[in-house]
Design an enzyme around this catalytic site. Structure first.
Site, PDB file in Angstrom:
ATOM      1  N   ASN A 115       0.823  -1.214   0.000  1.00  0.00           N
ATOM      2  CA  ASN A 115       0.000   0.000   0.000  1.00  0.00           C
ATOM      3  C   ASN A 115       0.861   1.271   0.000  1.00  0.00           C
ATOM      4  OD1 ASN A 115      -1.961  -1.887   0.206  1.00  0.00           O
ATOM      5  ND2 ASN A 115      -2.675  -1.306   2.246  1.00  0.00           N
ATOM      6  N   HIS A 161     -18.647  35.124 -31.288  1.00  0.00           N
ATOM      7  CA  HIS A 161     -19.829  34.404 -31.805  1.00  0.00           C
ATOM      8  C   HIS A 161     -19.598  33.864 -33.216  1.00  0.00           C
ATOM      9  CE1 HIS A 161     -22.004  36.373 -28.462  1.00  0.00           C
ATOM     10  NE2 HIS A 161     -21.297  37.429 -28.802  1.00  0.00           N
ATOM     11  N   SER A 282      -8.222  10.666 -49.129  1.00  0.00           N
ATOM     12  CA  SER A 282      -9.429   9.851 -49.039  1.00  0.00           C
ATOM     13  C   SER A 282      -9.268   8.645 -49.941  1.00  0.00           C
ATOM     14  CB  SER A 282     -10.630  10.683 -49.481  1.00  0.00           C
ATOM     15  OG  SER A 282     -11.675   9.841 -49.923  1.00  0.00           O
ATOM     16  N   LYS A 288      -9.095  14.973 -51.910  1.00  0.00           N
ATOM     17  CA  LYS A 288      -9.153  15.312 -50.492  1.00  0.00           C
ATOM     18  C   LYS A 288      -7.785  15.451 -49.821  1.00  0.00           C
ATOM     19  CE  LYS A 288     -12.280  15.774 -48.110  1.00  0.00           C
ATOM     20  NZ  LYS A 288     -13.214  14.903 -47.442  1.00  0.00           N
ATOM     21  N   ASN A 290      -7.209  15.811 -45.794  1.00  0.00           N
ATOM     22  CA  ASN A 290      -7.944  15.902 -44.537  1.00  0.00           C
ATOM     23  C   ASN A 290      -7.026  16.164 -43.341  1.00  0.00           C
ATOM     24  OD1 ASN A 290     -10.379  15.291 -45.868  1.00  0.00           O
ATOM     25  ND2 ASN A 290      -9.955  13.093 -45.726  1.00  0.00           N
ATOM     26  N   GLU A 295      -7.755  16.518 -36.070  1.00  0.00           N
ATOM     27  CA  GLU A 295      -9.029  15.927 -35.636  1.00  0.00           C
ATOM     28  C   GLU A 295      -8.815  14.923 -34.511  1.00  0.00           C
ATOM     29  OE1 GLU A 295     -11.904  15.595 -39.414  1.00  0.00           O
ATOM     30  OE2 GLU A 295      -9.908  14.804 -39.778  1.00  0.00           O
ATOM     31  N   TYR A 322      -6.559   2.215   2.457  1.00  0.00           N
ATOM     32  CA  TYR A 322      -6.411   1.588   1.150  1.00  0.00           C
ATOM     33  C   TYR A 322      -7.600   0.674   0.844  1.00  0.00           C
ATOM     34  CZ  TYR A 322      -4.745  -1.104  -2.793  1.00  0.00           C
ATOM     35  OH  TYR A 322      -4.649  -1.695  -4.033  1.00  0.00           O
ATOM     36  N   GLN A 327      -6.315   0.415  -7.088  1.00  0.00           N
ATOM     37  CA  GLN A 327      -5.432  -0.171  -8.098  1.00  0.00           C
ATOM     38  C   GLN A 327      -5.752   0.366  -9.498  1.00  0.00           C
ATOM     39  OE1 GLN A 327      -4.249  -4.395  -7.992  1.00  0.00           O
ATOM     40  NE2 GLN A 327      -5.566  -4.663  -9.761  1.00  0.00           N
TER      41      GLN A 327
HETATM   42  N1  ARG Z   1      -1.681  -3.799  -6.984  1.00  0.00           N
HETATM   43  C1  ARG Z   1      -2.062  -2.965  -5.893  1.00  0.00           C
HETATM   44  C2  ARG Z   1      -2.373  -1.556  -6.362  1.00  0.00           C
HETATM   45  O1  ARG Z   1      -1.908  -1.184  -7.386  1.00  0.00           O
HETATM   46  C3  ARG Z   1      -0.966  -2.911  -4.872  1.00  0.00           C
HETATM   47  C4  ARG Z   1      -1.450  -2.818  -3.479  1.00  0.00           C
HETATM   48  C5  ARG Z   1      -2.159  -4.031  -3.121  1.00  0.00           C
HETATM   49  N2  ARG Z   1      -2.502  -4.039  -1.767  1.00  0.00           N
HETATM   50  C6  ARG Z   1      -3.394  -4.877  -1.301  1.00  0.00           C
HETATM   51  N3  ARG Z   1      -3.603  -4.817  -0.056  1.00  0.00           N
HETATM   52  N4  ARG Z   1      -4.033  -5.704  -2.079  1.00  0.00           N
HETATM   53  O2  ARG Z   1      -3.084  -0.827  -5.743  1.00  0.00           O
END
Ligand code: ARG
Length: 475
Positions: A115, A161, A282, A288, A290, A295, A322, A327
């Site tokens: 984490n 405008h 085209s 053409k 383009n 775009e 967390y 993720q």
């Molecule tokens: N792959 C996870 C992420 O990117 C890493 C952390 C995972 N932690 C957990 N407690 N599962 O967030």
């Protein structure tokens, strides 16, 4: 042969394992493999710190750091790549470390969690990518300033405008786009400042009882300081949201410029001809040409806006700290950065290679009534209240339209029939060159004012560049 415990980082409390479908659904290696360098750097910093604080013997710390360097070389040389079978980059690298140094590899994860690792590594990755992004933006600003300098005397209709409003210079107009990109660059620097705190030491969420030197880790990895709250450190993705906002707004700015290039390259405008390098033909219509790249830039702003909306939705209502939802910040961030940088580069290239048809811009001012305001201002200088002058000139325009003539066809006699204060010099007032040159005030469209503005832009860019350098090259 790796034990199942090493192939994944958890498992002791489980009898069974993830179903193949759940595994495919949850594994993130295909995305976070991009963080391999940051994973190795953060791990090496952690190992060194452990050696210093006594959590590892100096010998153990060195063995781990050396093995991490070997893995670095292996990946760089394509000898070993993290494979899909691992849950994420953290697991893959730890498993490789185990293959190299055995059980000692298992000591590295002391006092840390994926984490705090992932929250650190995304920041590091983003900081690295900021360099590219900032350079591309800076080059775009420089390109616009250079073009503006070449076109301080190129007249064109300024629009409100989508109707002809007042004459301006192309240089002034291009600088208007440039200022938007300068603000984007400044936003990037400020977002970088807020991001630049190191989560390591936060552990899973509560910090750790091991003697982890957070200051040392932060300094080693180029952060300004450790993040002050361990829960916030792992739960915060504000920096992702801010970057995605900066990118989305930047893409919106690019889309506005792209749209003008698309319009200006139509036969109706004909202000610009885009180079063959940025246009396509085209398959059906042989004539053409383009503006596909413009775009696509306009269109890809949709992805950046969508990803900004996605990160906000991902974070909305998410309890601390967390959660696995987090993720999914990475695919959004990666895809956005992958789009934004080439979009900026291509815009610079397109501007550089375009052929500017200045005579068409000047011709568009003929007979377009865009200097009617000058006639009203003329009367104001003769003491007529602006409201009354506006009314009178409106009537003159109406008469011209009814008679099928333009302001350029007016005579003094005709003007005097509308107001006695008109004299012979009133006809000079409707000259677009004169109207433009008269706007020499600060921020105006006169050539000298635009030149001053370009100087101002250069000095702003210098300040922002300095801020960015402090962020990107801390030592
Ligand atoms: N792959 C996870 C992420 O990117 C890493 C952390 C995972 N932690 C957990 N407690 N599962 O967030």
């Amino acid at each position: 042969m790796l034990t199942p415990e090493v192939r994944k980082m958890w498992g002791g409390r489980f009898e069974g394992s993830l179903s193949p479908e759940a595994q495919a659904y949850s594994f993130s290696l295909q995305h976070d493999v991009r963080l391999w360098k940051q994973e190795l750097q953060a791990s090496a910093a952690h190992a060194r710190m452990m050696g210093i604080t006594g959590m590892l013997s100096p010998h153990e710390a060195n063995r781990i750091v050396d093995a991490l360097l070997e893995i670095h070389a292996e990946i760089e040389e394509g000898e070993w790549l993290p494979l899909e079978e691992y849950e994420d980059i953290h697991t893959a690298i730890e498993a490789r470390l185990y293959e190299k140094i055995g059980a000692l590899a298992g000591k590295l994860h002391t006092g840390r969690s994926r984490n705090d690792l992932v929250a650190t590594e995304v920041r590091m990755w983003l900081r690295e990518r900021t360099t590219n992004l900032a350079r591309a933006l800076l080059e775009l600003c420089q390109r616009l300033m250079q073009l503006a300098e070449q076109h301080t005397e190129t007249l064109m209709p300024g629009l409100t405008h989508q109707q002809h409003a007042q004459p301006v210079t192309l240089g002034h107009h291009l600088m208007a786009h440039c200022w938007a990109f300068i603000r984007d660059l400044s936003r990037l620097a400020h977002a970088g400042d807020r991001m630049n705190l190191c989560p390591l030491g936060a552990g899973a969420l509560a910090g750790t009882s091991f003697p982890i030197d957070r200051e040392l880790l932060a300094a080693e990895l180029g952060f300004a300081m450790p993040a002050p709250n361990s829960i916030d450190a792992v739960a915060d993705r504000d920096f992702v949201a801010e970057y995605l906002f900066v990118c989305a707004l930047l893409m919106v700015h690019l889309s506005r410029l792209a749209q003008e290039l698309i319009l200006w390259s139509t036969p109706e405008y004909g202000y610009v001809e885009l180079s063959d390098e940025h246009t396509t033909g085209s398959s059906l219509m042989p004539q053409k040409k383009n503006p596909d790249i413009a775009e696509l830039i306009r269109g890809r702003s949709a992805l950046a806006i969508g990803n900004l909306t996605s990160i906000l939705a991902l974070l909305k209502g998410l309890p601390l700290a967390y959660n696995r939802d987090l993720q999914d910040d990475k695919p959004l961030l990666f895809a956005t950065l992958d789009t934004v940088v080439p979009s900026i580069r291509l815009m610079s290239e397109m501007l550089e290679k375009a052929h500017w048809r200045v005579e068409r811009m000047r011709a568009a001012l003929r007979g377009d009534f865009s200097t009617a305001t000058e006639l009203a201002d003329y009367l104001v200088r003769k003491g007529v209240p602006f409201r009354e002058a506006h009314q009178i000139v409106g009537q003159i325009v109406r008469e011209c339209i009814q008679r099928g003539i333009t302001l350029e066809d007016l005579t003094v006699e005709m003007l005097q029939r509308h107001h006695g204060r008109f004299e012979a010099d009133a006809l000079e007032a409707i000259d677009p060159e004169r109207a433009v040159c008269a706007r020499s005030l600060l921020g105006g469209t006169a050539p000298e004012a635009v030149l001053k503005q370009i100087e101002q832009a250069k000095s702003w860019l210098g300040v922002i560049e300095h801020q960015l350098n402090e962020l990107l090259n801390p030592n």
